[in-house]
Design a protein around this motif. Sequence first.
Motif, mmCIF file in Angstrom:
data_model
loop_
_atom_site.group_PDB
_atom_site.id
_atom_site.type_symbol
_atom_site.label_atom_id
_atom_site.label_comp_id
_atom_site.label_asym_id
_atom_site.label_seq_id
_atom_site.Cartn_x
_atom_site.Cartn_y
_atom_site.Cartn_z
ATOM 1 N N LEU A 80 37.093 46.474 43.939
ATOM 2 C CA LEU A 80 38.069 45.393 43.804
ATOM 3 C C LEU A 80 38.507 44.899 45.181
ATOM 4 C CD1 LEU A 80 39.318 48.142 42.046
ATOM 5 C CD2 LEU A 80 40.200 46.208 40.738
ATOM 6 N N PRO A 81 39.002 43.663 45.260
ATOM 7 C CA PRO A 81 39.622 43.219 46.507
ATOM 8 C C PRO A 81 40.838 44.094 46.819
ATOM 9 C CG PRO A 81 39.211 41.359 45.033
ATOM 10 C CD PRO A 81 38.963 42.598 44.233
ATOM 11 N N LYS A 82 41.087 44.360 48.082
ATOM 12 C CA LYS A 82 42.187 45.243 48.468
ATOM 13 C C LYS A 82 43.538 44.757 47.925
ATOM 14 C CE LYS A 82 41.472 49.038 50.894
ATOM 15 N NZ LYS A 82 41.266 49.017 52.326
ATOM 16 N N ALA A 83 43.690 43.433 47.792
ATOM 17 C CA ALA A 83 44.962 42.886 47.329
ATOM 18 C C ALA A 83 45.085 42.872 45.807
ATOM 19 C CB ALA A 83 45.141 41.459 47.868
ATOM 20 N N HIS A 84 44.085 43.326 45.096
ATOM 21 C CA HIS A 84 44.105 43.288 43.628
ATOM 22 C C HIS A 84 45.159 44.267 43.101
ATOM 23 C CE1 HIS A 84 42.767 43.558 39.459
ATOM 24 N NE2 HIS A 84 41.998 42.492 39.663
ATOM 25 N N PRO A 85 45.877 43.922 42.029
ATOM 26 C CA PRO A 85 46.913 44.814 41.478
ATOM 27 C C PRO A 85 46.378 46.188 41.063
ATOM 28 C CG PRO A 85 47.127 42.608 40.551
ATOM 29 C CD PRO A 85 45.867 42.603 41.354
ATOM 30 N N LEU A 86 45.108 46.277 40.698
ATOM 31 C CA LEU A 86 44.548 47.561 40.264
ATOM 32 C C LEU A 86 43.995 48.387 41.426
ATOM 33 C CD1 LEU A 86 42.556 46.437 37.070
ATOM 34 C CD2 LEU A 86 44.787 47.565 37.156
ATOM 35 N N ALA A 87 43.999 47.844 42.634
ATOM 36 C CA ALA A 87 43.356 48.514 43.765
ATOM 37 C C ALA A 87 44.051 49.809 44.165
ATOM 38 C CB ALA A 87 43.286 47.574 44.958
ATOM 39 N N SER A 88 45.329 49.932 43.844
ATOM 40 C CA SER A 88 46.070 51.138 44.228
ATOM 41 C C SER A 88 46.078 52.202 43.130
ATOM 42 C CB SER A 88 47.519 50.768 44.568
ATOM 43 O OG SER A 88 48.158 50.159 43.455
ATOM 44 N N ARG A 89 45.399 51.933 42.019
ATOM 45 C CA ARG A 89 45.382 52.872 40.901
ATOM 46 C C ARG A 89 44.531 54.093 41.232
ATOM 47 N NH1 ARG A 89 46.106 50.333 35.914
ATOM 48 N NH2 ARG A 89 45.444 52.331 34.988
ATOM 49 N N ALA A 90 44.865 55.236 40.619
ATOM 50 C CA ALA A 90 44.053 56.449 40.786
ATOM 51 C C ALA A 90 42.774 56.361 39.971
ATOM 52 C CB ALA A 90 44.854 57.672 40.382
ATOM 53 N N SER A 91 42.810 55.611 38.870
ATOM 54 C CA SER A 91 41.627 55.416 38.034
ATOM 55 C C SER A 91 41.826 54.175 37.190
ATOM 56 C CB SER A 91 41.365 56.638 37.142
ATOM 57 O OG SER A 91 42.431 56.821 36.235
ATOM 58 N N ILE A 92 40.717 53.675 36.644
ATOM 59 C CA ILE A 92 40.743 52.451 35.847
ATOM 60 C C ILE A 92 39.893 52.679 34.600
ATOM 61 C CG2 ILE A 92 40.114 50.001 35.764
ATOM 62 C CD1 ILE A 92 40.485 49.882 38.765
ATOM 63 N N SER A 93 40.356 52.187 33.460
ATOM 64 C CA SER A 93 39.558 52.260 32.243
ATOM 65 C C SER A 93 38.729 50.986 32.099
ATOM 66 C CB SER A 93 40.464 52.417 31.018
ATOM 67 O OG SER A 93 41.213 51.226 30.801
ATOM 68 N N ALA A 94 37.639 51.081 31.336
ATOM 69 C CA ALA A 94 36.787 49.915 31.119
ATOM 70 C C ALA A 94 37.551 48.790 30.437
ATOM 71 C CB ALA A 94 35.562 50.316 30.295
ATOM 72 N N ASP A 95 38.495 49.131 29.551
ATOM 73 C CA ASP A 95 39.255 48.100 28.844
ATOM 74 C C ASP A 95 40.083 47.243 29.803
ATOM 75 O OD1 ASP A 95 38.270 48.827 26.402
ATOM 76 O OD2 ASP A 95 39.974 50.109 25.875
ATOM 77 N N GLU A 96 40.498 47.831 30.923
ATOM 78 C CA GLU A 96 41.322 47.083 31.876
ATOM 79 C C GLU A 96 40.517 46.042 32.650
ATOM 80 O OE1 GLU A 96 44.836 49.802 33.498
ATOM 81 O OE2 GLU A 96 42.922 50.880 33.548
ATOM 82 N N LEU A 97 39.211 46.052 32.505
ATOM 83 C CA LEU A 97 38.372 45.074 33.208
ATOM 84 C C LEU A 97 38.063 43.855 32.345
ATOM 85 C CD1 LEU A 97 35.787 47.496 34.884
ATOM 86 C CD2 LEU A 97 37.861 46.514 35.889
ATOM 87 N N ARG A 98 38.534 43.854 31.100
ATOM 88 C CA ARG A 98 38.174 42.790 30.156
ATOM 89 C C ARG A 98 38.565 41.400 30.642
ATOM 90 N NH1 ARG A 98 37.256 43.862 24.705
ATOM 91 N NH2 ARG A 98 38.471 42.030 24.155
ATOM 92 N N GLN A 99 39.699 41.291 31.305
ATOM 93 C CA GLN A 99 40.187 39.977 31.714
ATOM 94 C C GLN A 99 39.764 39.598 33.135
ATOM 95 O OE1 GLN A 99 41.655 37.992 29.634
ATOM 96 N NE2 GLN A 99 41.802 39.492 27.981
ATOM 97 N N GLU A 100 38.996 40.463 33.802
ATOM 98 C CA GLU A 100 38.637 40.216 35.192
ATOM 99 C C GLU A 100 37.396 39.322 35.310
ATOM 100 O OE1 GLU A 100 40.557 41.188 37.607
ATOM 101 O OE2 GLU A 100 41.891 42.323 36.285
#
Length: 307
Positions: free
Chosen positions: A169-189
């Motif tokens: 992800l771009p460093k400025a993306h809201p999810l960039a600081s997360r410890a992990s990401i689920s596949a469902d969270e990428l649906r709107q990207e």
Amino acid sequence: MTLTELRYVVAVARERHFGRAAESCSVSQPTLSISIKKLEDELEVRIFERGTSDVSVTPIGEEIVRQAQAVLDQVNSIRETAKRRHDPVAGPLRLGVIYTIGPYLLPELVREAIERVPQMPLMLQENFTVKLLEMLRAGELDCAIMAEPFPDSGLAIAKLYDEPFVVALPKAHPLASRASISADELRQEKMLLLGTGHCFRDHVLEVCPEYAPFSGNAEGIGKTFEGSSLETIKYMVSAGMGVTVVPRLSVTDEPQPHIAYVPFADPAPTRRVVLVWRRSFTRYEAIAALRNVIYACRLDGVHRLTP
């Protein structure tokens, strides 16, 4: 019938063109054409149909080409058997690698091979999975490193490692600081994908099947873009054009100020990377030596698999 004529037959079947086949065999086109015509006359069959712009293989020709390749494989086996009397791993090894593995494994693999088995130089070929399988069947490669699954072609397979996927992800993306990401969270990207032909593209679409229709109007799907290589796509991510999914080995230790890598939440999607070769290939010691060289590489973040 001679081995040279059989090599010419296999070359024409591979290239579907007499000129290119002659070039690949380092002979003139008339020499190649005359030799093949002589073989056809001897066998009293047509191996090839000559068109104005292309060449096709006749049904009986397909069987002859397969048998010719088998004969050439056996001849190579005889040569390799004689070489193994002096050194089981001596001689070049023709290795194919898919595009999404080559840039991240080959630099260290080559260094390790030079240090551990200098008598076995690697002749490398990067390509798509389908093309590497064709080259293996045609005897143009000895072995290849690729990711499962792929069409079953009767090859011998040795598992190497399971490699997890990572979200870039771009460093400025809201999810960039997360410890992990689920596949469902990428649906709107806005998802950046490799172009058609790359098996890793299919792997990503298995993780994020919502992107498969490539429709910007479909519910819950952000617009998608395609790139020619993972490195190109990473530059697009760093420019803020979207997010992507990459294999773990593509994440380097070098600082990348504009891009962040976040692992998937468990269970993280992975791909299995394997070494494949023709069952008729007799340099077993060379295959074993290559596997040992691969295991000597760092392979950060992957799960090594034992034989």
